[in-house]
Design a protein around this motif. Structure first.
Motif, PDB file in Angstrom:
ATOM      1  N   PHE A 147       0.873  -1.175   0.000  1.00  0.00           N
ATOM      2  CA  PHE A 147       0.000   0.000   0.000  1.00  0.00           C
ATOM      3  C   PHE A 147       0.905   1.218   0.000  1.00  0.00           C
ATOM      4  O   PHE A 147       1.879   1.280   0.752  1.00  0.00           O
ATOM      5  N   ILE A 148       0.595   2.185  -0.847  1.00  0.00           N
ATOM      6  CA  ILE A 148       1.404   3.393  -0.936  1.00  0.00           C
ATOM      7  C   ILE A 148       0.541   4.594  -0.561  1.00  0.00           C
ATOM      8  O   ILE A 148      -0.508   4.831  -1.169  1.00  0.00           O
ATOM      9  N   GLY A 149       0.987   5.329   0.439  1.00  0.00           N
ATOM     10  CA  GLY A 149       0.327   6.577   0.835  1.00  0.00           C
ATOM     11  C   GLY A 149       1.267   7.728   0.522  1.00  0.00           C
ATOM     12  O   GLY A 149       2.454   7.658   0.805  1.00  0.00           O
ATOM     13  N   THR A 150       0.735   8.762  -0.090  1.00  0.00           N
ATOM     14  CA  THR A 150       1.574   9.912  -0.450  1.00  0.00           C
ATOM     15  C   THR A 150       1.014  11.181   0.167  1.00  0.00           C
ATOM     16  O   THR A 150      -0.171  11.260   0.521  1.00  0.00           O
ATOM     17  N   GLU A 151       1.896  12.154   0.265  1.00  0.00           N
ATOM     18  CA  GLU A 151       1.509  13.458   0.785  1.00  0.00           C
ATOM     19  C   GLU A 151       2.278  14.515   0.005  1.00  0.00           C
ATOM     20  O   GLU A 151       3.479  14.378  -0.221  1.00  0.00           O
ATOM     21  N   LYS A 152       1.557  15.531  -0.439  1.00  0.00           N
ATOM     22  CA  LYS A 152       2.242  16.659  -1.068  1.00  0.00           C
ATOM     23  C   LYS A 152       1.595  17.954  -0.597  1.00  0.00           C
ATOM     24  O   LYS A 152       0.415  17.989  -0.258  1.00  0.00           O
ATOM     25  N   ILE A 153       2.422  18.988  -0.556  1.00  0.00           N
ATOM     26  CA  ILE A 153       1.967  20.305  -0.136  1.00  0.00           C
ATOM     27  C   ILE A 153       1.609  21.101  -1.380  1.00  0.00           C
ATOM     28  O   ILE A 153       2.423  21.254  -2.292  1.00  0.00           O
ATOM     29  N   PHE A 211      -1.796  23.705   1.531  1.00  0.00           N
ATOM     30  CA  PHE A 211      -2.722  22.633   1.851  1.00  0.00           C
ATOM     31  C   PHE A 211      -1.999  21.303   1.681  1.00  0.00           C
ATOM     32  O   PHE A 211      -1.167  21.153   0.796  1.00  0.00           O
ATOM     33  N   LYS A 212      -2.346  20.365   2.530  1.00  0.00           N
ATOM     34  CA  LYS A 212      -1.792  19.020   2.411  1.00  0.00           C
ATOM     35  C   LYS A 212      -2.744  18.177   1.583  1.00  0.00           C
ATOM     36  O   LYS A 212      -3.928  18.076   1.885  1.00  0.00           O
ATOM     37  N   GLN A 213      -2.210  17.569   0.503  1.00  0.00           N
ATOM     38  CA  GLN A 213      -3.005  16.690  -0.335  1.00  0.00           C
ATOM     39  C   GLN A 213      -2.480  15.270  -0.170  1.00  0.00           C
ATOM     40  O   GLN A 213      -1.286  15.032  -0.317  1.00  0.00           O
ATOM     41  N   GLU A 214      -3.380  14.359   0.167  1.00  0.00           N
ATOM     42  CA  GLU A 214      -2.970  12.973   0.372  1.00  0.00           C
ATOM     43  C   GLU A 214      -3.459  12.116  -0.788  1.00  0.00           C
ATOM     44  O   GLU A 214      -4.502  12.379  -1.369  1.00  0.00           O
ATOM     45  N   GLY A 215      -2.670  11.110  -1.125  1.00  0.00           N
ATOM     46  CA  GLY A 215      -3.026  10.181  -2.177  1.00  0.00           C
ATOM     47  C   GLY A 215      -2.747   8.764  -1.727  1.00  0.00           C
ATOM     48  O   GLY A 215      -2.088   8.533  -0.707  1.00  0.00           O
ATOM     49  N   LEU A 216      -3.243   7.826  -2.486  1.00  0.00           N
ATOM     50  CA  LEU A 216      -2.997   6.429  -2.152  1.00  0.00           C
ATOM     51  C   LEU A 216      -2.961   5.598  -3.418  1.00  0.00           C
ATOM     52  O   LEU A 216      -3.441   6.011  -4.460  1.00  0.00           O
ATOM     53  N   GLY A 217      -2.343   4.450  -3.294  1.00  0.00           N
ATOM     54  CA  GLY A 217      -2.241   3.553  -4.427  1.00  0.00           C
ATOM     55  C   GLY A 217      -1.675   2.220  -4.006  1.00  0.00           C
ATOM     56  O   GLY A 217      -1.599   1.894  -2.818  1.00  0.00           O
ATOM     57  N   SER A 218      -1.243   1.479  -4.981  1.00  0.00           N
ATOM     58  CA  SER A 218      -0.755   0.135  -4.768  1.00  0.00           C
ATOM     59  C   SER A 218       0.522  -0.058  -5.567  1.00  0.00           C
ATOM     60  O   SER A 218       0.742   0.620  -6.565  1.00  0.00           O
ATOM     61  N   THR A 261       2.600   8.565  -7.369  1.00  0.00           N
ATOM     62  CA  THR A 261       3.728   9.226  -6.701  1.00  0.00           C
ATOM     63  C   THR A 261       4.052  10.616  -7.223  1.00  0.00           C
ATOM     64  O   THR A 261       4.830  11.332  -6.612  1.00  0.00           O
ATOM     65  N   GLU A 262       3.452  11.013  -8.331  1.00  0.00           N
ATOM     66  CA  GLU A 262       3.805  12.276  -8.986  1.00  0.00           C
ATOM     67  C   GLU A 262       3.669  13.474  -8.041  1.00  0.00           C
ATOM     68  O   GLU A 262       2.621  13.704  -7.457  1.00  0.00           O
ATOM     69  N   GLY A 263       4.754  14.209  -7.873  1.00  0.00           N
ATOM     70  CA  GLY A 263       4.755  15.421  -7.061  1.00  0.00           C
ATOM     71  C   GLY A 263       4.739  15.189  -5.562  1.00  0.00           C
ATOM     72  O   GLY A 263       4.623  16.141  -4.795  1.00  0.00           O
ATOM     73  N   ALA A 264       4.860  13.942  -5.121  1.00  0.00           N
ATOM     74  CA  ALA A 264       4.762  13.637  -3.686  1.00  0.00           C
ATOM     75  C   ALA A 264       5.968  14.176  -2.921  1.00  0.00           C
ATOM     76  O   ALA A 264       7.104  14.061  -3.364  1.00  0.00           O
ATOM     77  N   ASP A 265       5.696  14.783  -1.778  1.00  0.00           N
ATOM     78  CA  ASP A 265       6.754  15.233  -0.870  1.00  0.00           C
ATOM     79  C   ASP A 265       7.145  14.124   0.098  1.00  0.00           C
ATOM     80  O   ASP A 265       8.283  14.060   0.545  1.00  0.00           O
TER      81      ASP A 265
END
Length: 180
Positions: A50-56, A87-94, A114-118
């Motif tokens: 499981f992949i969790g991402t966060e970008k500002i 703002f914090k933007q969260e994403g998820l994937g596999s 993963t694009e643009g993830a901090d």
């Protein structure tokens, strides 16, 4: 008057005898295939992550209260200028672990994950958590490679040979986009 496994078109007009679509041998072959698919899924699921991402995200915004409720005597243009907010933007994937080199594990996933993830957090089996680092990506084919480093023994997926498949062959897709 169609029964499971019986085709109306296989009946002769002068007979009430129906011809089964699948014979007992066919059903056994289907059952064997299903068992093989279950086995592959069970054996390969530990390599799925499981992949969790966060970008500002930075965005210029007007304060609506300041805009609508400012004093009519206040003509200061500085107060009317939009200010930049974060703002914090969260994403998820596999993804799937496809290679190991020493204590480095390499995961293949989609670029849009993963694009643009901090920050990238990798979760395995809902019990193990790792920080990931993007090694490379290609938005044209929507592929990204993420690396994690750990002394833990993680399972690497077994892949088949894509040169040996043809249209109509069975394939298995195993994912974990919601961490379930």
């Amino acid at each position: 008057e169609s029964n499971l496994g019986i085709s109306k078109s296989d009946r002769s007009d002068n007979s009430n005898v129906t011809k089964p679509v699948f014979t007992n041998l066919d059903m056994q072959k289907i059952s064997d295939l299903q068992s093989q698919l279950h086995s592959i899924s069970k054996n390969e699921t530990p390599s799925v992550v499981f992949i969790g991402t966060e970008k500002i995200i930075k965005q210029k915004m007007l304060d609506p209260f300041e805009y609508f409720f400012r004093s009519p005597n206040n003509n200061d243009q500085k107060n009317n200028a939009p200010e930049e907010k974060e703002f914090k933007q969260e994403g998820l994937g596999s993804g799937v672990i496809y290679k190991k080199d020493g204590s480095d594990y390499f995961i293949i996933t989609n670029n849009h994950v993963t694009e643009g993830a901090d920050k990238i957090k990798i979760t395995i089996d809902q019990k193990k958590f790792y920080d990931g680092k993007i090694l490379g990506s290609d938005p044209r084919v929507d592929i990204s490679v993420v690396k994690i480093n750990t002394k833990d023994e993680l399972q690497v997926a077994k892949f088949g040979d894509s040169d040996t498949i043809t249209v109509g062959d069975f394939v298995i897709a195993i994912g974990n986009p919601f961490g379930l």
